[in-house]
Design an enzyme around this catalytic site. Structure first.
Site, mmCIF file in Angstrom:
data_model
loop_
_atom_site.group_PDB
_atom_site.id
_atom_site.type_symbol
_atom_site.label_atom_id
_atom_site.label_comp_id
_atom_site.label_asym_id
_atom_site.label_seq_id
_atom_site.Cartn_x
_atom_site.Cartn_y
_atom_site.Cartn_z
ATOM 1 N N CYS A 113 -33.972 12.343 3.940
ATOM 2 C CA CYS A 113 -34.241 12.054 2.599
ATOM 3 C C CYS A 113 -35.033 11.035 2.081
ATOM 4 O O CYS A 113 -35.508 11.214 0.950
ATOM 5 C CB CYS A 113 -32.701 12.124 2.089
ATOM 6 S SG CYS A 113 -31.802 10.824 2.825
ATOM 7 N N HIS A 117 -27.559 8.303 0.494
ATOM 8 C CA HIS A 117 -28.527 9.529 0.185
ATOM 9 C C HIS A 117 -29.690 8.958 -0.630
ATOM 10 O O HIS A 117 -29.393 8.271 -1.525
ATOM 11 C CB HIS A 117 -28.041 10.742 -0.412
ATOM 12 C CG HIS A 117 -28.784 11.879 -0.668
ATOM 13 N ND1 HIS A 117 -29.782 12.675 0.447
ATOM 14 C CD2 HIS A 117 -29.158 12.557 -1.636
ATOM 15 C CE1 HIS A 117 -30.312 13.495 -0.326
ATOM 16 N NE2 HIS A 117 -30.063 13.670 -1.593
#
Length: 326
Positions: free
Chosen positions: A89, A166
């Site tokens: 990510c 994230h």
């Protein structure tokens, strides 16, 4: 969420790491800076800002799920890829910004240009697969990861009592602010940018709402700006000063003052890059033999238990002091 292409290591949310990553990807004209504030004074020094990378901890109670863009005419203007590989990510967030950047300072390089052209007609999932199967991108990603000196058992996902983090990207595209999150089905439209309005004024309250969702005192987020290479800008300004209008319109005193300001800023940028390179070497270095031998020597001299008790006492004193202040 593995989709081939080999393993991807976790990388740190650090401007030096991300600046090294974009260079490894072959990108020219970009660097990454950490943001400690979103005040105008701070942001104005960094402009142009091409995108923001936001690292956050998933909250178990969840955030409002905003609708994703489904209009094909709009989607055709945005390069959005699904995340189909674990630990990717961070790289996906910065690539999302680069693929949607249309600025004269920025050259995304041959690898990303090739990927962009190859996957232009793909849907988000197929774009994610194309990205995850790029050996060049995976090697660039892993090259900036800390050295791994132990093997840990990997998990498909974090359990409910574990922290999960994230990265997402915020970018201005054709007069609107979009959030590009590879775990979503598509881009999130955060609204228009007013005529003559700075896109950072639109995105600031959006990010501040996310930050304010955390309990006071918790730091479970990090914000970085993808900006033009500052050394490139300073070189351009120095050239204009010495060869352009500056040398004709400024007095000798003004010229020397401006020249000193620009060369000082250039020296600071060069020193910062030197520090980044040193930190990267330290990330890769294996300190375990040194640590093990140090502990052995301390134990042999019967100092290890003393240091352990001193440390415990120090922590206890700090906790008691914090309780008294509270």
């Amino acid at each position: 969420m593995e989709a081939g292409g080999g393993s991807w290591s976790l990388i740190e949310s650090d401007p030096g790491v991300f600046s090294a990553l974009v260079k490894k990807l072959g990108v020219i004209g970009i660097q990454v800076e950490e943001l400690w504030s979103m005040d105008d004074e701070v942001l104005n020094k960094l402009k142009p800002v091409h995108g923001l990378i936001f690292l956050f901890k998933f909250l178990h109670d969840g955030e409002p799920q905003l609708p994703v863009v489904t209009d094909k005419a709009v989607l055709d203007k945005i390069y959005f890829a699904k995340q189909v590989i674990n630990n990717a990510c961070a790289t996906q967030a910065v690539i999302s910004i680069l693929m949607n950047c249309r600025h004269s300072d920025v050259d995304i390089g041959p690898e990303l240009t090739k990927l962009q052209e190859f996957s232009r007609s793909f849907d988000p999932y197929m774009r994610g697969l194309a990205l995850s199967n790029s050996q060049t991108i995976r090697e660039a990603h892993n090259s900036v990861a800390p050295g791994q000196f132990f093997e840990f058992e990997t998990k498909a996902k974090a359990s409910d009592d574990e922290d999960a983090y994230h990265f997402v990207a915020y970018v201005p595209i054709e007069g609107r602010v979009y959030e590009l999150d590879g775990l979503r089905e598509g881009p999130i439209d955060h609204g228009p940018i007013g005529q003559s309005e700075d896109w950072l004024h639109v995105v600031r309250p959006i990010i501040m709402r996310r930050i304010n969702a955390y309990t006071e005192g918790e730091i479970h987020f990090n914000l970085m700006a993808v900006i033009s290479d500052q050394r490139m800008i300073l070189e351009r300004q120095l050239h204009e000063l010495h060869c352009g209008s500056g040398i004709l319109t400024l007095s000798a005193e003004e010229f020397e003052k401006e020249n000193h300001r620009l060369t000082s800023l250039m020296s600071l940028e060069n020193y910062k890059l030197l520090c980044y390179r040193q930190e990267m070497k330290r990330r890769k270095h294996n300190y375990m033999p040194f640590i093990v031998n140090l502990l052995k020597l301390l134990a042999k001299d019967q100092k290890l238990s003393i240091l352990y008790e001193d440390a415990k006492s120090h922590v206890s004193e700090n906790i008691n002091a914090m309780k008294m202040r509270a």
